[in-house]
Design a protein around this motif. Structure first.
Motif, mmCIF file in Angstrom:
data_model
loop_
_atom_site.group_PDB
_atom_site.id
_atom_site.type_symbol
_atom_site.label_atom_id
_atom_site.label_comp_id
_atom_site.label_asym_id
_atom_site.label_seq_id
_atom_site.Cartn_x
_atom_site.Cartn_y
_atom_site.Cartn_z
ATOM 1 N N LYS A 113 0.833 -1.194 0.000
ATOM 2 C CA LYS A 113 0.000 0.000 0.000
ATOM 3 C C LYS A 113 0.878 1.258 0.000
ATOM 4 O O LYS A 113 1.716 1.429 0.874
ATOM 5 N N ARG A 114 0.686 2.078 -0.978
ATOM 6 C CA ARG A 114 1.405 3.343 -1.070
ATOM 7 C C ARG A 114 0.411 4.450 -1.405
ATOM 8 O O ARG A 114 -0.669 4.197 -1.922
ATOM 9 N N MET A 115 0.792 5.673 -1.109
ATOM 10 C CA MET A 115 -0.066 6.805 -1.438
ATOM 11 C C MET A 115 0.082 7.154 -2.918
ATOM 12 O O MET A 115 1.061 6.788 -3.566
ATOM 13 N N PHE A 116 -0.903 7.873 -3.423
ATOM 14 C CA PHE A 116 -0.912 8.287 -4.822
ATOM 15 C C PHE A 116 -1.454 9.705 -4.855
ATOM 16 O O PHE A 116 -2.631 9.926 -4.538
ATOM 17 N N MET A 117 -0.615 10.671 -5.165
ATOM 18 C CA MET A 117 -1.031 12.067 -5.032
ATOM 19 C C MET A 117 -0.236 12.961 -5.980
ATOM 20 O O MET A 117 0.833 12.597 -6.470
ATOM 21 N N ILE A 118 -0.777 14.163 -6.210
ATOM 22 C CA ILE A 118 -0.036 15.180 -6.939
ATOM 23 C C ILE A 118 0.863 15.928 -5.963
ATOM 24 O O ILE A 118 0.658 15.905 -4.741
#
Length: 589
Positions: free
Chosen positions: A197-202
């Motif tokens: 699980k990893r974050m996904f963001m601008i």
């Protein structure tokens, strides 16, 4: 099976291109794939070509690639504009009414899929993007059940029937491609991800989160591309922490409100882009003169004037370092990834209060708006430092008509600071030159002492950083040293890997602290390099000129410049560096 691939969806703005990419990428992110996306869009709300290119990999990545494996086309323009990127095994999934590109150079196959017709039969043509996601999943060998959670999060508020219809559209697209184009469906199956699980963001999300973690509770700002997402994120989140966002009438109001809030003791900041920063310059000077902490985020875009509001550029560098009239201490930071943007934003607030000066966090459109995989943030790294802040109990009593020496002449140039209303802390604050208590003074000796005090603040800033420069040492004595800042990092890293395979000894320095410049750190790196190539998105070589001013080595330094509104891509950069290495001429895109 492949370890990575590039997927792009294109069409007219306003027909769901962003949501298509968002749902596709979110699902793959939750499977554990690394992702990096770059959106091409026009500076209008509806209409005009737009596309979203998403790179998917089983390994860490920091940029998109030159080539393309799978193109989803909702209009003919998407094929005509983007088909040249497709590699030999590339595939176009196009709505039934569109045709292959007329270019003889395009060798990719086109699979005609009635996106609109299938979606209409299922209830509404708006679901054609879901049909496309299903077809794409068949090509990649993905189980479409991965979309169930994302679809529910996106559409459940509209009712379970809408969720079911969208999942049905994904299934229909998957089944159509599997049945009608089974041969093409086996070309681009991607290897299984690690499931982590990893974050996904601008980058803008990371900046906003950094501001929250730093304890900022007030953001006055005026909307502007590509900075607006910082404001939009905090409009929703800040109230949960007792804070607020105010949309001001202009950028001048925004920066002066931030200065006032910081003076009152609240950690506050504002964010804008080049045109907005131009309006803020006088007030940034006020922050420097009154020694009031201030954090400003500048998300660079194409200029000058309105320029290219939605395109990549790095042309604000000189303005951020030297833009204010007169001379004030100023710190300019330049993160290169979303993860760095989070930590550097926290650092910016600490530095602003420690050194009592404006701190500018410099981003660019690619970093600010590209959605990318980010490892979970380490909260043990978060530290709040408010500098020389004096409270009631630490202040000696004032006698007669004495005032607190807010601008006391100190060895390190940093004076004690108090919040307004602090007992025994009364002092003047003015934008004109002043003495130690803040009273206006034009005395020559006082001016000299106050100027020297302010300017010596920055003497030890470089030592505050573990890594003012990211340096990747591959060879003790390099044929070429590539230098960049902000979002060029990924393209440079991948170009270096190719250059080294060709036998060109190449190292990489990425500047994270742009001002005050880390000369002592960069000097030995340049000294051990035969040639230095500075990579930047502007037309005048601003970063190269800053390096020359601080380090010298004029005979070694050359530039690769790109200012057409597009980011650097690894293979393009590899080709230009190789040409430069062989020919030795300044290169421009």
């Amino acid at each position: 099976m492949v370890n990575q691939l590039s997927w792009k969806v294109g069409g007219q703005q306003g027909e769901g291109i962003d949501s298509t990419g968002e749902i596709f990428a979110k699902a793959l992110n939750r499977m554990g794939y690394y992702l990096y996306s770059y959106r091409h869009f026009s500076s209008r709300i509806k209409g005009g070509h737009t596309n979203n290119k998403i790179r998917v990999s089983t390994n860490e990545i920091r940029t998109v690639t030159n080539d393309l494996d799978l193109l989803v086309a909702f209009d003919q323009e998407t094929i005509d504009i983007n088909a040249h990127e497709l590699n030999d095994n590339g595939l176009i999934l196009a709505d039934a009414k569109f045709k292959p590109s007329k270019s003889e150079d395009i060798v990719a196959s086109l699979v005609s899929i009635p996106f609109t017709e299938i979606a209409t039969e299922l209830g509404t043509s708006l679901m054609k993007n879901m049909v496309a996601i299903g077809a794409s999943s068949a090509v990649l060998g993905l189980d479409i059940s991965i979309y169930k959670e994302v679809i529910e999060e996106t559409f459940l508020k509209k009712g379970q029937p809408i969720v079911d219809k969208n999942m049905g559209a994904i299934r229909a697209g998957y089944e159509f491609l599997t049945k009608e184009a089974s041969e093409q469906a086996n070309k681009l199956h991607i290897k299984e991800a690690d499931g982590k699980k990893r974050m996904f963001m601008i980058g803008n999300d990371a900046i906003a989160l950094g501001a929250l973690a730093a304890g900022s509770r007030f953001m006055p700002a005026y909307p502007i591309t590509p900075a607006s997402e910082i404001m939009e994120y905090l409009i929703e989140k800040l109230p949960e922490f007792g804070g607020t966002v105010i949309q001001t009438e202009d950028e001048i109001a925004a920066v002066t409100m931030a200065i006032g809030a910081n003076y009152a003791g609240v950690r506050a900041f504002t964010a804008s882009a080049g045109p907005g920063l131009s309006l803020m310059m006088e007030s940034i000077g006020l922050s420097g003169m009154t020694e009031t902490p201030l954090v400003v985020i500048d998300t660079q875009r194409g200029g000058p004037s309105t320029g290219l509001p939605t395109k990549q550029e790095q042309s604000d560098l000189m303005q951020m370092i030297y833009g204010t009239h007169g001379e004030i201490p100023k710190i300019v930071l330049a993160p290169s990834t979303a993860e760095e943007a989070f930590y550097d934003t926290i650092q910016a607030f600490n530095l602003a209060e420690e050194y009592q000066c404006p701190v500018i966090l410099l981003s660019d459109l690619q970093l600010s708006l590209s959605k990318q995989t980010v490892e979970k943030f380490d909260h043990s790294k978060i530290n709040i430092n408010r500098g020389k802040l004096k409270m009631d109990e630490s202040l000696p009593a004032l006698e007669n008509k004495d005032y607190f020496k807010r601008y006391e002449l100190t060895k390190d140039g940093i004076s004690p600071r108090v919040f307004p209303g602090t007992k025994n802390g009364i002092h003047h604050v003015t934008g004109v030159e002043h003495d130690e208590t803040g009273k206006p003074s034009e005395a020559a000796e006082n001016r000299k002492h106050q100027m020297e005090k302010r300017l010596r603040k920055l003497n030890n800033v470089t030592q505050r950083f573990d890594k003012p420069i990211h340096f990747s040492l591959h060879d003790e004595e390099a044929d070429v040293l590539l230098i960049g800042f902000n979002s060029t990092r990924g393209a440079i890293e991948e170009a270096i890997a190719e250059l080294r395979e060709d036998g060109i000894k190449t190292n990489h320095a990425h500047i994270r602290l742009l001002h005050p410049f880390p000369t002592k750190v960069l000097q030995p790196i340049i000294d051990r390099s035969k040639r230095v190539v500075v990579v930047e998105n502007n037309g005048t070589g601003q970063h190269a000129n800053v390096i020359k001013m601080n380090v010298g080595a004029l005979e070694k330094i050359e530039s690769i410049l790109k200012y057409d509104g597009n980011p650097f891509l690894p293979n393009d950069l590899y080709t230009k560096v190789k040409e430069l290495f062989l020919v030795g001429n300044l290169q421009r895109f």
